[in-house]
Design a protein around this motif. Structure first.
Motif, PDB file in Angstrom:
ATOM      1  N   MET A   1       0.869  -1.177   0.083  1.00 25.77           N
ATOM      2  CA  MET A   1      -0.063   0.137   0.089  1.00 25.77           C
ATOM      3  C   MET A   1       0.923   1.322  -0.037  1.00 25.77           C
ATOM      4  SD  MET A   1      -2.869   1.477   0.421  1.00 25.77           S
ATOM      5  CE  MET A   1      -3.843   0.186   0.230  1.00 25.77           C
ATOM      6  N   LYS A   2       0.813   2.158  -1.099  1.00 28.33           N
ATOM      7  CA  LYS A   2       1.525   3.400  -0.865  1.00 28.33           C
ATOM      8  C   LYS A   2       0.781   4.390   0.281  1.00 28.33           C
ATOM      9  CE  LYS A   2       2.423   3.252  -5.971  1.00 28.33           C
ATOM     10  NZ  LYS A   2       2.243   4.111  -7.031  1.00 28.33           N
ATOM     11  N   SER A   4       0.516   7.376   0.238  1.00 29.66           N
ATOM     12  CA  SER A   4      -0.331   8.408  -0.728  1.00 29.66           C
ATOM     13  C   SER A   4      -1.851   7.926  -0.863  1.00 29.66           C
ATOM     14  CB  SER A   4       0.241   8.660  -2.089  1.00 29.66           C
ATOM     15  OG  SER A   4       0.232   7.558  -2.884  1.00 29.66           O
ATOM     16  N   GLN A   5      -2.255   6.690  -0.764  1.00 29.60           N
ATOM     17  CA  GLN A   5      -3.396   5.943  -0.627  1.00 29.60           C
ATOM     18  C   GLN A   5      -3.960   5.915   0.737  1.00 29.60           C
ATOM     19  OE1 GLN A   5      -2.155   2.504  -2.827  1.00 29.60           O
ATOM     20  NE2 GLN A   5      -3.481   3.465  -4.851  1.00 29.60           N
ATOM     21  N   ASP A  19      -7.523   3.051   4.305  1.00 30.92           N
ATOM     22  CA  ASP A  19      -7.303   3.056   2.772  1.00 30.92           C
ATOM     23  C   ASP A  19      -8.209   4.042   2.093  1.00 30.92           C
ATOM     24  OD1 ASP A  19      -7.878   2.330  -0.113  1.00 30.92           O
ATOM     25  OD2 ASP A  19      -6.406   0.707   0.023  1.00 30.92           O
ATOM     26  N   THR A  20      -7.873   4.837   1.186  1.00 29.11           N
ATOM     27  CA  THR A  20      -8.782   6.108   0.672  1.00 29.11           C
ATOM     28  C   THR A  20      -9.482   5.644  -0.539  1.00 29.11           C
ATOM     29  OG1 THR A  20      -6.735   6.821  -0.798  1.00 29.11           O
ATOM     30  CG2 THR A  20      -7.057   8.106   1.290  1.00 29.11           C
ATOM     31  N   THR A  21      -8.973   4.396  -0.925  1.00 26.71           N
ATOM     32  CA  THR A  21      -9.995   3.877  -1.973  1.00 26.71           C
ATOM     33  C   THR A  21     -11.113   3.193  -1.407  1.00 26.71           C
ATOM     34  OG1 THR A  21      -7.862   3.607  -3.489  1.00 26.71           O
ATOM     35  CG2 THR A  21      -9.842   2.441  -4.292  1.00 26.71           C
ATOM     36  N   THR A  22     -10.673   2.233  -0.487  1.00 24.58           N
ATOM     37  CA  THR A  22     -12.030   1.525  -0.041  1.00 24.58           C
ATOM     38  C   THR A  22     -12.413   1.729   1.360  1.00 24.58           C
ATOM     39  OG1 THR A  22     -10.442  -0.247   1.150  1.00 24.58           O
ATOM     40  CG2 THR A  22     -10.569  -0.697  -1.107  1.00 24.58           C
TER      41      THR A  22
END
Length: 99
Positions: A1-2, A4-5, A19-22
């Motif tokens: 995981m980066k 930045s995420q 996690d900014t996506t999920t």
């Protein structure tokens, strides 16, 4: 995981990485028995403050890198500010010059 995420939150007595996506929780780290936790991330260093103390956490794992109780400063809220790194080199920092 980066990194930045990831978003870092101060929640009650923990720092939580999401996690900014999920929105999934990646890790959580307890930093104080109770109280508000403030966080600061400069892209490399993750700092958490609570009850007059400061922790440096690894942003990838949440593991404590170091902890400073900031003796004789009380138990108040810890606030963070960003500054250019060159502005606080040891030669220019007032506390370093006094020692």
């Amino acid at each position: 995981m980066k990194v930045s995420q990831v978003v870092f939150l101060g929640v009650r007595d923990h720092v939580v990485a999401l996690d900014t996506t999920t929105g999934a929780e990646l890790w959580r780290q307890k930093v104080k028995t109770s109280g508000m936790v403030t966080v600061h991330f400069d892209g490399r260093n993750l700092l958490a403050g609570s009850g007059g103390e400061v922790w440096s956490l690894d942003p990838s794992t949440g593991e404590t890198r170091w902890h400073n109780k900031l003796p004789r400063l009380g138990l108040g809220v810890v606030m963070f500010a960003n500054s250019p790194s060159a502005a606080l080199t040891p030669a220019r920092h007032p506390a370093a010059a006094a020692s």
